[in-house]
Design a protein around this motif. Sequence first.
Motif, mmCIF file in Angstrom:
data_model
loop_
_atom_site.group_PDB
_atom_site.id
_atom_site.type_symbol
_atom_site.label_atom_id
_atom_site.label_comp_id
_atom_site.label_asym_id
_atom_site.label_seq_id
_atom_site.Cartn_x
_atom_site.Cartn_y
_atom_site.Cartn_z
ATOM 1 N N GLY A 44 0.775 -1.229 0.000
ATOM 2 C CA GLY A 44 0.000 0.000 0.000
ATOM 3 C C GLY A 44 0.807 1.279 0.000
ATOM 4 O O GLY A 44 0.232 2.363 -0.097
ATOM 5 N N LEU A 45 2.135 1.199 0.090
ATOM 6 C CA LEU A 45 2.946 2.426 0.126
ATOM 7 C C LEU A 45 2.831 3.231 -1.168
ATOM 8 O O LEU A 45 2.663 4.448 -1.126
ATOM 9 N N VAL A 46 2.916 2.579 -2.293
ATOM 10 C CA VAL A 46 2.838 3.291 -3.577
ATOM 11 C C VAL A 46 1.464 3.941 -3.731
ATOM 12 O O VAL A 46 1.359 5.095 -4.145
ATOM 13 N N GLU A 47 0.422 3.223 -3.360
ATOM 14 C CA GLU A 47 -0.935 3.778 -3.479
ATOM 15 C C GLU A 47 -1.083 5.021 -2.610
ATOM 16 O O GLU A 47 -1.571 6.055 -3.071
ATOM 17 N N ALA A 48 -0.681 4.946 -1.351
ATOM 18 C CA ALA A 48 -0.836 6.088 -0.439
ATOM 19 C C ALA A 48 0.028 7.267 -0.867
ATOM 20 O O ALA A 48 -0.406 8.422 -0.830
ATOM 21 N N PHE A 49 1.248 6.988 -1.285
ATOM 22 C CA PHE A 49 2.164 8.059 -1.688
ATOM 23 C C PHE A 49 1.650 8.748 -2.957
ATOM 24 O O PHE A 49 1.600 9.975 -3.041
ATOM 25 N N GLY B 211 16.493 -5.110 0.274
ATOM 26 C CA GLY B 211 16.421 -5.786 1.569
ATOM 27 C C GLY B 211 14.976 -5.723 2.031
ATOM 28 O O GLY B 211 14.055 -6.010 1.279
ATOM 29 N N GLY B 212 14.741 -5.300 3.255
ATOM 30 C CA GLY B 212 13.381 -5.137 3.762
ATOM 31 C C GLY B 212 12.900 -3.704 3.692
ATOM 32 O O GLY B 212 11.867 -3.360 4.263
ATOM 33 N N GLN B 213 13.637 -2.850 2.982
ATOM 34 C CA GLN B 213 13.297 -1.437 2.880
ATOM 35 C C GLN B 213 12.713 -1.119 1.505
ATOM 36 O O GLN B 213 13.166 -1.648 0.489
ATOM 37 N N PHE B 214 11.725 -0.236 1.499
ATOM 38 C CA PHE B 214 11.151 0.268 0.258
ATOM 39 C C PHE B 214 11.743 1.652 0.032
ATOM 40 O O PHE B 214 11.843 2.456 0.965
ATOM 41 N N GLY C 196 4.997 11.061 5.855
ATOM 42 C CA GLY C 196 6.097 10.201 6.281
ATOM 43 C C GLY C 196 5.794 9.519 7.603
ATOM 44 O O GLY C 196 6.034 8.317 7.757
ATOM 45 N N ARG C 197 5.280 10.268 8.570
ATOM 46 C CA ARG C 197 4.913 9.678 9.871
ATOM 47 C C ARG C 197 3.822 8.617 9.692
ATOM 48 O O ARG C 197 3.899 7.537 10.257
ATOM 49 N N GLN C 198 2.820 8.942 8.890
ATOM 50 C CA GLN C 198 1.694 8.023 8.657
ATOM 51 C C GLN C 198 2.161 6.714 8.012
ATOM 52 O O GLN C 198 1.685 5.640 8.380
ATOM 53 N N LEU C 199 3.090 6.798 7.064
ATOM 54 C CA LEU C 199 3.514 5.616 6.307
ATOM 55 C C LEU C 199 4.787 4.969 6.847
ATOM 56 O O LEU C 199 5.215 3.927 6.338
ATOM 57 N N GLY C 200 5.416 5.593 7.843
ATOM 58 C CA GLY C 200 6.671 5.054 8.369
ATOM 59 C C GLY C 200 7.837 5.248 7.423
ATOM 60 O O GLY C 200 8.748 4.433 7.366
ATOM 61 N N LEU C 201 7.809 6.352 6.672
ATOM 62 C CA LEU C 201 8.861 6.651 5.705
ATOM 63 C C LEU C 201 9.666 7.873 6.146
ATOM 64 O O LEU C 201 9.101 8.829 6.672
ATOM 65 N N THR C 202 10.946 7.849 5.899
ATOM 66 C CA THR C 202 11.785 9.033 6.038
ATOM 67 C C THR C 202 11.775 9.708 4.677
ATOM 68 O O THR C 202 12.189 9.116 3.678
ATOM 69 N N ILE C 203 11.267 10.941 4.632
ATOM 70 C CA ILE C 203 11.091 11.638 3.353
ATOM 71 C C ILE C 203 11.938 12.901 3.344
ATOM 72 O O ILE C 203 11.918 13.675 4.302
#
Length: 179
Positions: free
Chosen positions: A19-24, A44-47, A71-78
């Motif tokens: 769902g990361l691509v969809e939300a982003f 690895g285990g990172q997107f 970023g906070r919502q998806l757990g991404l460092t942006i």
Amino acid sequence: MQASNDYLVITAAGDDKVGLVEAFSAKITETGCNIEDSRMTVLGGQFAILMLVSGPWNALSKLESQLDGLGRQLGLTITHKRTRERERRQPTLPYHVEVVALDHPGIVHKLARFFAGHGINIEELSTDTYPAPHTGTRMFSVHMEVGVPASTHIPTLRADFFDYCDDLNLDATFEPSRS
């Protein structure tokens, strides 16, 4: 790219999940921006995302103001930075380079040194490791798109490149890009 638009480069990374691509991409669309160019992959285990977004200045400003929360919502460092349309200083010819070898440190660095030494820009680069069929030996592959200055004598460059690869025990191809 349209001249009336501004541009924003976005990088993002975090734990991979569905769902990361969809939300982003939804956030980009909701703010009135457009994805011009992107690379998205699981390492690895990172997107990871590398993206060029365009839009009117106010739409990009709106997107920028919402990236920290996304970023906070998806757990991404942006991270993000405004940019401009790419300018080419001299005409170049696009070439595709593929290299395969037994995996060992320094392959990318040595290839980059060759191209930099010949005034050739690496436009895109991806690498992969995989087990060789039958033996399972760890192999390393490199795929590159390079911009060769139009003034370059291609037969000499090709010969120099293949000699360089032979000295390093690298199997390589060097062909005009078809894209």
